[in-house]
Scaffold this motif. Structure first.
Motif, PDB file in Angstrom:
ATOM      1  N   GLN A   1       0.765  -1.049   0.053  1.00 10.24           N
ATOM      2  CA  GLN A   1      -0.033  -0.093   0.118  1.00 10.24           C
ATOM      3  C   GLN A   1       0.852   1.323   0.090  1.00 10.24           C
ATOM      4  N   LEU A   2       1.693   1.252   0.535  1.00 17.34           N
ATOM      5  CA  LEU A   2       3.020   2.544   0.715  1.00 17.34           C
ATOM      6  C   LEU A   2       3.340   2.577  -0.792  1.00 17.34           C
ATOM      7  N   ASN A   3       4.059   1.449  -1.389  1.00 14.05           N
ATOM      8  CA  ASN A   3       4.205   1.690  -2.860  1.00 14.05           C
ATOM      9  C   ASN A   3       3.151   2.197  -3.446  1.00 14.05           C
ATOM     10  N   GLU A   4       1.985   1.946  -3.554  1.00 13.17           N
ATOM     11  CA  GLU A   4       1.095   2.365  -4.311  1.00 13.17           C
ATOM     12  C   GLU A   4       0.807   3.706  -4.117  1.00 13.17           C
ATOM     13  N   TYR A   5       0.905   4.326  -2.911  1.00 11.20           N
ATOM     14  CA  TYR A   5       0.683   5.747  -2.312  1.00 11.20           C
ATOM     15  C   TYR A   5       1.966   6.434  -3.173  1.00 11.20           C
ATOM     16  N   PHE A   6       3.070   5.975  -3.229  1.00 12.02           N
ATOM     17  CA  PHE A   6       4.043   6.706  -3.801  1.00 12.02           C
ATOM     18  C   PHE A   6       3.995   6.528  -5.351  1.00 12.02           C
TER      19      PHE A   6
ATOM     20  N   GLY B   1       1.174   6.936  -6.956  1.00  9.05           N
ATOM     21  CA  GLY B   1      -0.001   7.863  -7.297  1.00  9.05           C
ATOM     22  C   GLY B   1      -1.337   6.945  -7.425  1.00  9.05           C
ATOM     23  N   LYS B   2      -1.212   5.708  -7.049  1.00 10.02           N
ATOM     24  CA  LYS B   2      -2.433   4.880  -7.145  1.00 10.02           C
ATOM     25  C   LYS B   2      -3.293   4.670  -5.879  1.00 10.02           C
ATOM     26  N   ARG B   3      -2.776   5.211  -4.639  1.00 11.14           N
ATOM     27  CA  ARG B   3      -3.658   5.085  -3.551  1.00 11.14           C
ATOM     28  C   ARG B   3      -3.730   6.261  -2.745  1.00 11.14           C
ATOM     29  N   LYS B   4      -4.853   6.679  -2.161  1.00 11.18           N
ATOM     30  CA  LYS B   4      -5.002   7.774  -1.400  1.00 11.18           C
ATOM     31  C   LYS B   4      -5.525   7.537   0.219  1.00 11.18           C
TER      32      LYS B   4
ATOM     33  N   GLU C   1       0.353  14.885  -3.071  1.00 12.15           N
ATOM     34  CA  GLU C   1      -1.179  14.517  -2.943  1.00 12.15           C
ATOM     35  C   GLU C   1      -2.069  15.502  -3.488  1.00 12.15           C
ATOM     36  N   CYS C   2      -1.281  16.789  -3.728  1.00 15.53           N
ATOM     37  CA  CYS C   2      -2.192  17.789  -4.616  1.00 15.53           C
ATOM     38  C   CYS C   2      -1.258  18.515  -5.534  1.00 15.53           C
ATOM     39  N   PRO C   3      -0.902  17.879  -6.628  1.00 12.78           N
ATOM     40  CA  PRO C   3       0.066  18.725  -7.608  1.00 12.78           C
ATOM     41  C   PRO C   3      -0.542  19.765  -8.179  1.00 12.78           C
ATOM     42  N   SER C   4       0.050  20.974  -8.313  1.00 13.15           N
ATOM     43  CA  SER C   4      -0.467  21.880  -9.081  1.00 13.15           C
ATOM     44  C   SER C   4      -0.650  21.909 -10.482  1.00 13.15           C
ATOM     45  N   GLN C   5      -1.731  22.193 -11.027  1.00 10.79           N
ATOM     46  CA  GLN C   5      -2.130  22.128 -12.417  1.00 10.79           C
ATOM     47  C   GLN C   5      -1.543  22.936 -13.282  1.00 10.79           C
ATOM     48  N   GLN C   6      -1.038  22.690 -14.151  1.00 11.66           N
ATOM     49  CA  GLN C   6      -0.218  23.590 -15.236  1.00 11.66           C
ATOM     50  C   GLN C   6      -1.483  24.117 -16.063  1.00 11.66           C
ATOM     51  N   GLN C   7      -1.722  25.314 -16.348  1.00  8.86           N
ATOM     52  CA  GLN C   7      -2.902  25.892 -16.776  1.00  8.86           C
ATOM     53  C   GLN C   7      -2.502  26.194 -18.384  1.00  8.86           C
ATOM     54  N   THR C   8      -3.175  25.900 -19.256  1.00  9.31           N
ATOM     55  CA  THR C   8      -2.919  26.175 -20.631  1.00  9.31           C
ATOM     56  C   THR C   8      -3.238  27.490 -21.148  1.00  9.31           C
TER      57      THR C   8
END
Length: 157
Positions: free
Chosen positions: A47-52, A54-57, A147-154
């Motif tokens: 589960q820790l590996n899945e978290y890293f 980006g597959k687990r919250k 956990e909350c990556p900033s989204q690059q705006q187009t």
């Protein structure tokens, strides 16, 4: 009691637990990665590996931290902070029912034995600043951005 060490993007994680649950997850800059993961720890490692990745919250393995009654209450409160969100120490103190307990809440937060899984990294200063983190502020920043990556705006031309 079983122990294993795994490599993560932000250090070597040490996991300690038994059939009653995971007791400790900590991180350091050094250490040797385990060749074998004890059966009782395999789910937590997965589960820790899945978290890293980006597959687990959230985490579903059993936890068994040791602490005072107050610390356990604070750590339970931390579990209620949603993935990708933050809360100030003051907000957490209010949520736990005693705004005057802010220093005690901060102290309990700092003694959290279950790195990432009990998300003490989601607690910030009232002014939004990154404050104290046992694993180092750079790790706290990394985890919050993960956990909350900033989204690059187009840009439209």
């Amino acid at each position: 009691m079983e122990t294993t060490f795994i490599k993560t993007p932000i250090g070597i994680a040490k996991i300690i637990g038994d059939e009653n649950g995971i007791l400790v997850i900590s991180v350091s800059d050094e250490g040797e990665v385990s060749n074998l993961v004890p059966f009782i720890l395999q789910d937590s490692v997965s589960q820790l590996n899945e978290y890293f990745e980006g597959k687990r919250k959230d985490f579903t393995f059993k936890l068994n931290p040791e602490g005072t009654k107050f610390q356990l209450r604070v750590w339970k409160g931390l579990l209620e902070i949603p993935f990708g969100k933050t809360m100030s120490y003051l907000e957490l103190s209010k949520k736990l029912g005693d705004v005057k307990a802010i220093r005690a809440v901060a102290s309990a937060n700092g003694k959290n034995p279950l790195w990432i899984v009990v998300p003490c990294h989601r607690v910030i200063g009232t002014d939004g600043s990154l404050t104290g983190y046992a694993g180092g502020l750079w790790r706290k920043k990394w985890l919050l951005e993960h956990e909350c990556p900033s989204q690059q705006q187009t840009l439209l031309l």
